[in-house]
Design a protein around this motif. Sequence first.
Motif, PDB file in Angstrom:
ATOM      1  N   PHE A  78       0.807  -1.222   0.000  1.00  0.00           N
ATOM      2  CA  PHE A  78       0.000   0.000   0.000  1.00  0.00           C
ATOM      3  C   PHE A  78       0.842   1.275   0.000  1.00  0.00           C
ATOM      4  CE2 PHE A  78      -2.909  -3.135   1.885  1.00  0.00           C
ATOM      5  CZ  PHE A  78      -4.017  -2.946   1.081  1.00  0.00           C
ATOM      6  N   ASN A 120       2.199   2.829   2.602  1.00  0.00           N
ATOM      7  CA  ASN A 120       2.103   3.659   3.799  1.00  0.00           C
ATOM      8  C   ASN A 120       2.959   3.120   4.933  1.00  0.00           C
ATOM      9  OD1 ASN A 120       0.259   5.840   3.082  1.00  0.00           O
ATOM     10  ND2 ASN A 120      -1.237   4.198   2.744  1.00  0.00           N
ATOM     11  N   ALA A 122      -6.639   4.810   0.230  1.00  0.00           N
ATOM     12  CA  ALA A 122      -6.843   5.160  -1.175  1.00  0.00           C
ATOM     13  C   ALA A 122      -5.733   6.091  -1.649  1.00  0.00           C
ATOM     14  CB  ALA A 122      -8.205   5.820  -1.356  1.00  0.00           C
ATOM     15  N   ALA A 123      -4.671   6.206  -0.833  1.00  0.00           N
ATOM     16  CA  ALA A 123      -3.562   7.103  -1.167  1.00  0.00           C
ATOM     17  C   ALA A 123      -2.339   6.706  -0.356  1.00  0.00           C
ATOM     18  CB  ALA A 123      -3.939   8.560  -0.871  1.00  0.00           C
ATOM     19  N   VAL A 124      -1.182   7.179  -0.814  1.00  0.00           N
ATOM     20  CA  VAL A 124       0.054   7.112  -0.033  1.00  0.00           C
ATOM     21  C   VAL A 124       0.202   8.444   0.693  1.00  0.00           C
ATOM     22  CG1 VAL A 124       2.566   6.905  -0.100  1.00  0.00           C
ATOM     23  CG2 VAL A 124       1.150   5.526  -1.648  1.00  0.00           C
ATOM     24  N   GLN A 137      -0.541  11.062  -2.121  1.00  0.00           N
ATOM     25  CA  GLN A 137      -0.533  10.704  -3.535  1.00  0.00           C
ATOM     26  C   GLN A 137      -1.656   9.698  -3.772  1.00  0.00           C
ATOM     27  OE1 GLN A 137       3.326   9.582  -4.894  1.00  0.00           O
ATOM     28  NE2 GLN A 137       2.687   9.212  -7.007  1.00  0.00           N
ATOM     29  N   TYR A 188      -4.103   6.914  -5.137  1.00  0.00           N
ATOM     30  CA  TYR A 188      -3.893   5.785  -6.040  1.00  0.00           C
ATOM     31  C   TYR A 188      -4.584   6.058  -7.386  1.00  0.00           C
ATOM     32  CZ  TYR A 188      -2.753   3.127  -1.767  1.00  0.00           C
ATOM     33  OH  TYR A 188      -2.206   2.683  -0.589  1.00  0.00           O
ATOM     34  N   SER A 189      -3.986   5.583  -8.423  1.00  0.00           N
ATOM     35  CA  SER A 189      -4.599   5.659  -9.747  1.00  0.00           C
ATOM     36  C   SER A 189      -5.765   4.666  -9.825  1.00  0.00           C
ATOM     37  CB  SER A 189      -3.574   5.334 -10.829  1.00  0.00           C
ATOM     38  OG  SER A 189      -3.179   3.968 -10.711  1.00  0.00           O
ATOM     39  N   GLU A 212      -4.408   1.216  -9.815  1.00  0.00           N
ATOM     40  CA  GLU A 212      -3.981   0.746  -8.489  1.00  0.00           C
ATOM     41  C   GLU A 212      -5.177   0.398  -7.605  1.00  0.00           C
ATOM     42  OE1 GLU A 212       0.186   3.072  -7.616  1.00  0.00           O
ATOM     43  OE2 GLU A 212      -1.634   4.300  -7.829  1.00  0.00           O
ATOM     44  N   LEU A 213      -6.208   1.234  -7.636  1.00  0.00           N
ATOM     45  CA  LEU A 213      -7.396   0.942  -6.827  1.00  0.00           C
ATOM     46  C   LEU A 213      -8.024  -0.382  -7.237  1.00  0.00           C
ATOM     47  CD1 LEU A 213      -9.045   4.481  -6.632  1.00  0.00           C
ATOM     48  CD2 LEU A 213      -8.129   3.162  -4.709  1.00  0.00           C
ATOM     49  N   LEU A 265      -5.875  -3.280  -6.015  1.00  0.00           N
ATOM     50  CA  LEU A 265      -5.920  -3.500  -4.563  1.00  0.00           C
ATOM     51  C   LEU A 265      -7.280  -3.984  -4.078  1.00  0.00           C
ATOM     52  CD1 LEU A 265      -3.954  -0.321  -3.455  1.00  0.00           C
ATOM     53  CD2 LEU A 265      -3.171  -2.684  -3.258  1.00  0.00           C
ATOM     54  N   TYR A 278     -13.903  -2.036  -1.795  1.00  0.00           N
ATOM     55  CA  TYR A 278     -13.199  -0.993  -1.035  1.00  0.00           C
ATOM     56  C   TYR A 278     -14.082  -0.459   0.089  1.00  0.00           C
ATOM     57  CZ  TYR A 278     -11.825   3.819   0.051  1.00  0.00           C
ATOM     58  OH  TYR A 278     -11.533   4.995   0.702  1.00  0.00           O
TER      59      TYR A 278
END
Length: 468
Positions: A382, A384, A398-400, A417, A419-420, A423-424, A427, A434
Amino acid sequence: MPTLTPVPPSDQPPLSSATRKTNPGTEYVDLAAAGYVEEEFYLSGQAPAITADGKALFDVPYITRILVRKPADPAKFNGTVVIAPFTWIGERAAGWILTRDYLVRHGYAFVGYTLNINKPAQDPKTHTDPNWQPDPEPANLNFDFMRRFDYARYAPLGTYYDPQRFRRGSIPDPFVPQSQAIGGELAMLLKSNLPNGPMAGLNVERVYVNSWAVTAQVWMDYLDQGRHQQWRMPDGRPLIDAYMTGRMTFGEVGGDVIRVPRRMPEDAPFVTVYSQSEAMYDAVAGVELPADSDRPKLRFYEITGMPHLRIADLGTEEVEDLPADVGKSDDPKCNTLYDEPAELVVSAMLDRMDQWVRHEVPMPKAERLQRKGNSIARDPKFGNMIGGVRPPWVMAPAAVYWTEQEAQCGMVYETKQPYSRTELRRLYGSYSNYLRKFEAAKKRAVQEGFLLAEDADDLRPVARPEDF
């Protein structure tokens, strides 16, 4: 005992007023709807001027101001007053911003107070930075700003300052030499329940400190120098019943680098809350972190997905650079600011601290962030940080979430940042998956004690259906 005098009204609300909806409105609460009133007073008296290493040299007069928010109906008051010094820029009350909805729901009173200094030849908060640019705060961050905002209201304020005699390490002490005593005298005034005091008609039983950012250093000094044990109510009770400090790496502005007071109180919790920024600062510097304990009552939290500053944290007329201002609009690591509701985590922590004081129920413990050399390890899946207090938006991200030390964006804000779409989907597969994971993360945060059940329903997922 200090003297209290109502501040005459002017044509605008006070600095840091919770009634101000704009510019920036970060402290706004519909006080009338919540059954609260806001009042501003001058607080004046005599207090010792204390050096950074704890020597009280002499007593000297001071005049400062306090801003009181309290239930209009005594029956709603829960017996606890939360106090916090306003920060240097914009006179913001971070402790109020991060807990205000919780405070008014649960019947707390709140008192913010000013700890600025008279204008020195060089402001110790800015003179060490050769690139300092006021925007639009004056180069002197102290009473200049307050007097420009409302001269008649704030011109009377004054505290002692001598940059030659009062030093913190190699620089002039940036903190008012009377800071500790002003905070202590305020707490004594509140707990004395005087008929003409700021809480007239209410019965104050407890006073908590909730001090964030650089002014938290004042309360570390207070504890480290033994004021908690030294300064008491006439009946022997402590002036302060619990301490929460946050977003401050103690010693960063000079003096000793410590994370726990060397004279820890036995009868009051001490809680420190780090954002990712402070956690990375300590990792880079190799600062050892303390272990939690129940005796004395100590908790140390590192919150992932929480920055040092958000737009939602700004003070009155405070302006900070945005990505476009530093030429980073097209940098994917820099062009999106954090906006997650960190106040939900902080409110849960304050609630658990209150339970520790009133019911002897210890606050939850949390693992430390996992260090990797002089940095913090990140999850390869992920992106993080690993460990720490993990809000739902980090458990189901949903982001870094970056720190400035890593992203190097050149802003006081920190960035995430997102996620594109690719990427979503990789994941989570779909938005419904999600959402299911985010809801499960909320339940887990409630169980762990880092999210209140009453706040969980209003916490929305970061990603939206269209992001997938």
